[in-house]
Write a protein that holds these residues in place. Structure first.
Motif, mmCIF file in Angstrom:
data_model
loop_
_atom_site.group_PDB
_atom_site.id
_atom_site.type_symbol
_atom_site.label_atom_id
_atom_site.label_comp_id
_atom_site.label_asym_id
_atom_site.label_seq_id
_atom_site.Cartn_x
_atom_site.Cartn_y
_atom_site.Cartn_z
ATOM 1 N N CYS A 1 -4.374 -0.176 -7.596
ATOM 2 C CA CYS A 1 -5.032 -0.959 -6.544
ATOM 3 C C CYS A 1 -5.979 -0.096 -5.714
ATOM 4 C CB CYS A 1 -3.985 -1.611 -5.636
ATOM 5 S SG CYS A 1 -3.185 -3.044 -6.387
ATOM 6 N N LEU A 2 -5.617 1.150 -5.480
ATOM 7 C CA LEU A 2 -6.515 2.047 -4.752
ATOM 8 C C LEU A 2 -7.818 2.227 -5.516
ATOM 9 C CD1 LEU A 2 -4.021 4.758 -3.486
ATOM 10 C CD2 LEU A 2 -5.413 3.246 -2.058
ATOM 11 N N GLN A 3 -7.713 2.357 -6.833
ATOM 12 C CA GLN A 3 -8.927 2.516 -7.633
ATOM 13 C C GLN A 3 -9.755 1.238 -7.617
ATOM 14 O OE1 GLN A 3 -8.564 3.082 -11.838
ATOM 15 N NE2 GLN A 3 -10.764 3.249 -12.070
ATOM 16 N N ASP A 4 -9.116 0.112 -7.792
ATOM 17 C CA ASP A 4 -9.844 -1.150 -7.921
ATOM 18 C C ASP A 4 -10.356 -1.709 -6.597
ATOM 19 O OD1 ASP A 4 -9.317 -1.025 -10.615
ATOM 20 O OD2 ASP A 4 -7.763 -2.563 -10.604
ATOM 21 N N HIS A 5 -9.589 -1.477 -5.497
ATOM 22 C CA HIS A 5 -9.910 -2.159 -4.239
ATOM 23 C C HIS A 5 -10.113 -1.221 -3.053
ATOM 24 C CE1 HIS A 5 -8.840 -5.800 -6.378
ATOM 25 N NE2 HIS A 5 -7.684 -5.254 -6.703
ATOM 26 N N GLY A 6 -9.924 0.083 -3.243
ATOM 27 C CA GLY A 6 -10.018 1.002 -2.117
ATOM 28 C C GLY A 6 -8.786 0.906 -1.238
ATOM 29 N N TYR A 7 -8.667 1.833 -0.288
ATOM 30 C CA TYR A 7 -7.479 1.868 0.568
ATOM 31 C C TYR A 7 -7.381 0.600 1.416
ATOM 32 C CZ TYR A 7 -3.998 3.545 3.879
ATOM 33 O OH TYR A 7 -2.868 3.668 4.645
ATOM 34 N N ALA A 8 -8.497 0.190 2.007
ATOM 35 C CA ALA A 8 -8.475 -0.997 2.874
ATOM 36 C C ALA A 8 -8.115 -2.254 2.084
ATOM 37 C CB ALA A 8 -9.824 -1.165 3.558
ATOM 38 N N GLY A 9 -8.550 -2.336 0.840
ATOM 39 C CA GLY A 9 -8.296 -3.525 0.041
ATOM 40 C C GLY A 9 -6.985 -3.505 -0.724
ATOM 41 N N ALA A 10 -6.319 -2.353 -0.733
ATOM 42 C CA ALA A 10 -5.043 -2.238 -1.454
ATOM 43 C C ALA A 10 -3.915 -2.682 -0.527
ATOM 44 C CB ALA A 10 -4.833 -0.804 -1.936
ATOM 45 N N SER A 11 -3.890 -3.973 -0.256
ATOM 46 C CA SER A 11 -2.864 -4.518 0.646
ATOM 47 C C SER A 11 -1.493 -4.430 -0.019
ATOM 48 C CB SER A 11 -3.174 -5.971 0.980
ATOM 49 O OG SER A 11 -3.096 -6.759 -0.202
ATOM 50 N N LEU A 12 -0.482 -4.466 0.811
ATOM 51 C CA LEU A 12 0.881 -4.416 0.282
ATOM 52 C C LEU A 12 1.132 -5.597 -0.650
ATOM 53 C CD1 LEU A 12 3.630 -3.089 0.130
ATOM 54 C CD2 LEU A 12 4.272 -4.345 2.204
ATOM 55 N N SER A 13 0.688 -6.784 -0.271
ATOM 56 C CA SER A 13 0.929 -7.954 -1.123
ATOM 57 C C SER A 13 0.230 -7.809 -2.475
ATOM 58 C CB SER A 13 0.475 -9.235 -0.420
ATOM 59 O OG SER A 13 -0.889 -9.170 -0.094
ATOM 60 N N ARG A 14 -0.959 -7.227 -2.472
ATOM 61 C CA ARG A 14 -1.700 -7.022 -3.727
ATOM 62 C C ARG A 14 -0.967 -6.006 -4.612
ATOM 63 N NH1 ARG A 14 -7.822 -6.595 -2.747
ATOM 64 N NH2 ARG A 14 -7.901 -8.715 -3.547
ATOM 65 N N ILE A 15 -0.471 -4.947 -4.003
ATOM 66 C CA ILE A 15 0.259 -3.912 -4.752
ATOM 67 C C ILE A 15 1.543 -4.492 -5.339
ATOM 68 C CG2 ILE A 15 1.541 -1.739 -4.544
ATOM 69 C CD1 ILE A 15 -0.571 -0.935 -2.375
ATOM 70 N N LEU A 16 2.272 -5.259 -4.517
ATOM 71 C CA LEU A 16 3.533 -5.837 -4.982
ATOM 72 C C LEU A 16 3.303 -6.833 -6.115
ATOM 73 C CD1 LEU A 16 5.467 -6.362 -1.622
ATOM 74 C CD2 LEU A 16 5.615 -4.458 -3.240
ATOM 75 N N GLU A 17 2.234 -7.602 -5.994
ATOM 76 C CA GLU A 17 1.919 -8.552 -7.064
ATOM 77 C C GLU A 17 1.618 -7.816 -8.364
ATOM 78 O OE1 GLU A 17 -1.444 -11.912 -8.184
ATOM 79 O OE2 GLU A 17 -1.227 -11.267 -6.100
ATOM 80 N N ARG A 18 0.833 -6.740 -8.274
ATOM 81 C CA ARG A 18 0.492 -5.982 -9.478
ATOM 82 C C ARG A 18 1.725 -5.309 -10.076
ATOM 83 N NH1 ARG A 18 -5.114 -2.873 -10.016
ATOM 84 N NH2 ARG A 18 -5.682 -5.023 -9.559
ATOM 85 N N ALA A 19 2.619 -4.845 -9.216
ATOM 86 C CA ALA A 19 3.834 -4.170 -9.693
ATOM 87 C C ALA A 19 4.870 -5.168 -10.206
ATOM 88 C CB ALA A 19 4.440 -3.328 -8.573
ATOM 89 N N GLY A 20 4.746 -6.420 -9.790
ATOM 90 C CA GLY A 20 5.760 -7.401 -10.160
ATOM 91 C C GLY A 20 7.068 -7.165 -9.420
ATOM 92 N N VAL A 21 6.945 -6.726 -8.153
ATOM 93 C CA VAL A 21 8.121 -6.390 -7.343
ATOM 94 C C VAL A 21 8.086 -7.253 -6.085
ATOM 95 C CG1 VAL A 21 9.243 -4.556 -6.005
ATOM 96 C CG2 VAL A 21 8.215 -4.025 -8.224
ATOM 97 N N SER A 22 9.216 -7.824 -5.712
ATOM 98 C CA SER A 22 9.278 -8.657 -4.505
ATOM 99 C C SER A 22 9.267 -7.776 -3.262
ATOM 100 C CB SER A 22 10.541 -9.505 -4.516
ATOM 101 O OG SER A 22 11.679 -8.678 -4.316
ATOM 102 N N ARG A 23 8.911 -8.388 -2.127
ATOM 103 C CA ARG A 23 8.903 -7.636 -0.870
ATOM 104 C C ARG A 23 10.310 -7.136 -0.527
ATOM 105 N NH1 ARG A 23 5.187 -7.169 3.506
ATOM 106 N NH2 ARG A 23 3.751 -8.519 2.369
#
Length: 198
Positions: free
Chosen positions: A22-44
């Motif tokens: 997500c850091l590569q694709d969206h930068g630090y500001a765009g790498a939200s926790l929800s986006r990271i969790l969705e990509r990882a397939g991990v619940s909050r």
């Protein structure tokens, strides 16, 4: 290792990998926790068992990224003592592996984020210091003569900083031939300096 420990390690790895992606694709500001969790397939809820904050997860991700560089640095260290050590080839190898593409992009995001995020910088400082301490240990193990080590370490550290600055500039200035010329010029300086080492 217990099954629970294995599951925990797998989950942390998925989170770290998703953070880097997500850091590569969206930068630090765009790498939200929800986006990271969705990509990882991990619940909050599952995430909260592994990390207290997003910054802690980002720090783990930086450590994972730097560990890749350290693995390769061990190979470079082994080549330092070789009579046929090719400085220019090494600079080009390091440049293409770490200072272009995904590795560079994520490294830039870590550094840019640290400029304004003091808490992240506080978390990443020991990770980065540990990286340089390990690099120094690698150089020292291959260059046991203190005088040789001191001068070679300066050249090696300068090479890293030169490549990093060049990588940053390459984001806004697309001049690969110019940067290649500068890397070759730096290789000549290193070779000339190496001749005068005791």
């Amino acid at each position: 290792m217990s099954t629970q420990q294995e599951r925990s390690l797998r989950t942390r790895k998925k989170l770290v990998d998703a953070t880097l992606s997500c850091l590569q694709d969206h930068g630090y500001a765009g790498a939200s926790l929800s986006r990271i969790l969705e990509r990882a397939g991990v619940s909050r809820g599952a995430w909260s068992h592994h990390y207290e904050t997003k910054r802690a997860m980002v720090a783990d991700s930086a450590e994972a990224l730097l560990s890749i560089a350290l693995e390769e640095a061990h190979g470079v260290g082994d080549r330092l003592a070789s009579e046929s050590f090719d400085v220019e080839a090494l600079l080009e190898e390091v440049w293409s592996r770490f200072y272009q593409g995904p590795y560079r992009d994520v490294w830039v995001e870590f550094n840019v984020a640290c400029r304004t995020d003091v808490e992240l910088r506080t978390r990443l400082t020991p990770v980065i210091e540990g990286f340089f301490d390990e690099l120094d240990a690698i150089w020292r193990s291959q260059l046991p003569d203190p005088a040789v080590y001191a001068r070679a370490k300066d050249l090696l550290d300068l090479s890293l900083y030169l490549l990093r600055g060049m990588a940053l500039q390459s984001l806004s200035l697309d001049r690969p031939d110019h940067f290649r010329h500068l890397r070759r010029a730096w290789a000549v300086i290193i070779r000339n300096e190496a001749v005068s080492l005791p």
